[in-house]
Design an enzyme around this catalytic site. Structure first.
Site, PDB file in Angstrom:
ATOM      1  N   CYS A  58       0.824  -1.221   0.000  1.00  0.00           N
ATOM      2  CA  CYS A  58       0.000   0.000   0.000  1.00  0.00           C
ATOM      3  C   CYS A  58       0.861   1.276   0.000  1.00  0.00           C
ATOM      4  CB  CYS A  58      -0.939   0.019   1.206  1.00  0.00           C
ATOM      5  SG  CYS A  58      -1.904   1.544   1.275  1.00  0.00           S
ATOM      6  N   VAL A  78      -6.319   0.754   5.084  1.00  0.00           N
ATOM      7  CA  VAL A  78      -5.057   1.073   5.743  1.00  0.00           C
ATOM      8  C   VAL A  78      -4.525   2.351   5.091  1.00  0.00           C
ATOM      9  CG1 VAL A  78      -4.451  -1.277   6.389  1.00  0.00           C
ATOM     10  CG2 VAL A  78      -3.788  -0.462   4.130  1.00  0.00           C
ATOM     11  N   SER A 115      -3.951   8.688   5.594  1.00  0.00           N
ATOM     12  CA  SER A 115      -2.496   8.906   5.657  1.00  0.00           C
ATOM     13  C   SER A 115      -2.110  10.379   5.868  1.00  0.00           C
ATOM     14  CB  SER A 115      -1.828   8.363   4.388  1.00  0.00           C
ATOM     15  OG  SER A 115      -2.324   9.002   3.232  1.00  0.00           O
TER      16      SER A 115
HETATM   17  N1  LIG Z   1      -7.250   8.158   1.386  1.00  0.00           N
HETATM   18  C1  LIG Z   1      -6.700   7.009   2.051  1.00  0.00           C
HETATM   19  C2  LIG Z   1      -6.487   5.906   1.041  1.00  0.00           C
HETATM   20  C3  LIG Z   1      -6.067   4.593   1.692  1.00  0.00           C
HETATM   21  C4  LIG Z   1      -6.314   3.405   0.770  1.00  0.00           C
HETATM   22  O1  LIG Z   1      -6.943   3.514  -0.293  1.00  0.00           O
HETATM   23  N2  LIG Z   1      -5.833   2.237   1.212  1.00  0.00           N
HETATM   24  C5  LIG Z   1      -6.092   1.029   0.453  1.00  0.00           C
HETATM   25  C6  LIG Z   1      -4.846   0.158   0.323  1.00  0.00           C
HETATM   26  S1  LIG Z   1      -3.536   0.951  -0.536  1.00  0.00           S
HETATM   27  C7  LIG Z   1      -7.097   0.180   1.214  1.00  0.00           C
HETATM   28  O2  LIG Z   1      -6.993   0.046   2.413  1.00  0.00           O
HETATM   29  N3  LIG Z   1      -8.068  -0.400   0.494  1.00  0.00           N
HETATM   30  C8  LIG Z   1      -9.003  -1.307   1.069  1.00  0.00           C
HETATM   31  C9  LIG Z   1     -10.395  -1.044   0.607  1.00  0.00           C
HETATM   32  O3  LIG Z   1     -10.618  -0.040  -0.095  1.00  0.00           O
HETATM   33  O4  LIG Z   1     -11.268  -1.838   0.958  1.00  0.00           O
HETATM   34  C10 LIG Z   1      -5.378   7.395   2.755  1.00  0.00           C
HETATM   35  O5  LIG Z   1      -4.727   8.349   2.292  1.00  0.00           O
HETATM   36  O6  LIG Z   1      -5.034   6.792   3.782  1.00  0.00           O
END
Ligand SMILES: N[C@@H](CCC(=O)N[C@@H](CS)C(=O)NCC(=O)O)C(=O)O
Length: 224
Positions: free
Chosen positions: A13, A53, A66
């Protein structure tokens, strides 16, 4: 803080990697816990409001997103990596958001099912590279001489592009020399290098191979 902060991660990620870079830049001792997003454990879904995450656990509190996690880490671990001036601060936040959009465009390109949709999304990424190029100054970092949270936000994107560039050249840097210089400066940083495991090229290419997309058919799994 009573305990070490705990960062909940998924191994490929880019958003988690932003926080790892920030923690390493700040020399904060932290615990890294991996979850499998394909089969997320109940405890994770319980604490992650969006099921995503990174999550940062600080004692009994839970932080998500994040950019928010990184601003918190910045505030409690001086010296600041975010500009103090309110306008600059807000502009930096906005460019971190632009970086999130670029990460998603890049991801959408890697999952595009055929060459037409791949080219369409790649074109979008090219426009974003051009827009970024216009924003950059002399460098080497986003704000000039000093590393900031915007740098932590973009380094994971450049790393993913660079890792597989020899296998499928996207040529995004050729006409964007300031972005190219920025990406080269970031890849040299210890915090960026140490933000992934030494076998990350292998791990990332294996992940790409699972995507069953046009891009995945262009990539071979090779150990570094
Ligand atoms: N806007 C979020 C994006 C986080 C994100 O998209 N994480 C992905 C993995 S890279 C995730 O956890 N996806 C799981 C899902 O959407 O179910 C951040 O900046 O933390």
């Amino acid at each position: 803080m009573k305990f070490k902060p705990e960062l909940i991660s998924f191994n490929v990620c880019p958003f988690v990697q932003r926080s790892v870079i920030t923690l390493l830049e700040k020399k904060v001792d932290f615990k890294l816990t991996y979850v499998d997003l394909g089969n997320p454990p109940a405890w994770f879904l319980e604490i992650s409001p969006l099921g995503k995450v990174p999550i940062l656990k600080v004692d009994d509190a839970v932080l998500f997103e994040s950019a928010v996690i990184n601003e918190y880490l910045d505030e409690v671990n001086p010296p600041a990596l975010h500009p103090a001036d309110a306008l600059k601060h807000a502009q930096n936040r906005a460019w971190i958001e632009f970086g999130s959009e670029m990460i998603m465009t890049h991801y959408n390109m890697t999952i595009a099912s055929d060459s037409n949709s791949f080219e369409k999304v790649k074109n979008q990424l090219e426009r974003q590279f051009e827009r970024l190029e216009k924003e950059l100054g002399e460098g080497p970092y986003f704000n000039g001489k000093n590393f900031s949270l915007v740098d932590a936000a973009f380094a994971p994107l450049f790393m993913r592009i660079d890792l597989l560039e020899d296998q499928y050249p996207l040529n995004l840097y050729q006409t964007n020399s300031r972005v190219a210089q920025w990406a080269r400066a970031l890849e040299k940083l210890k915090s960026v290098k140490d933000s992934v495991t030494s076998d990350f090229r292998d791990v990332y290419s294996r992940f790409v191979k699972t995507l069953d997309s046009y891009y995945s058919t262009q990539i071979n799994v090779t150990s570094a």
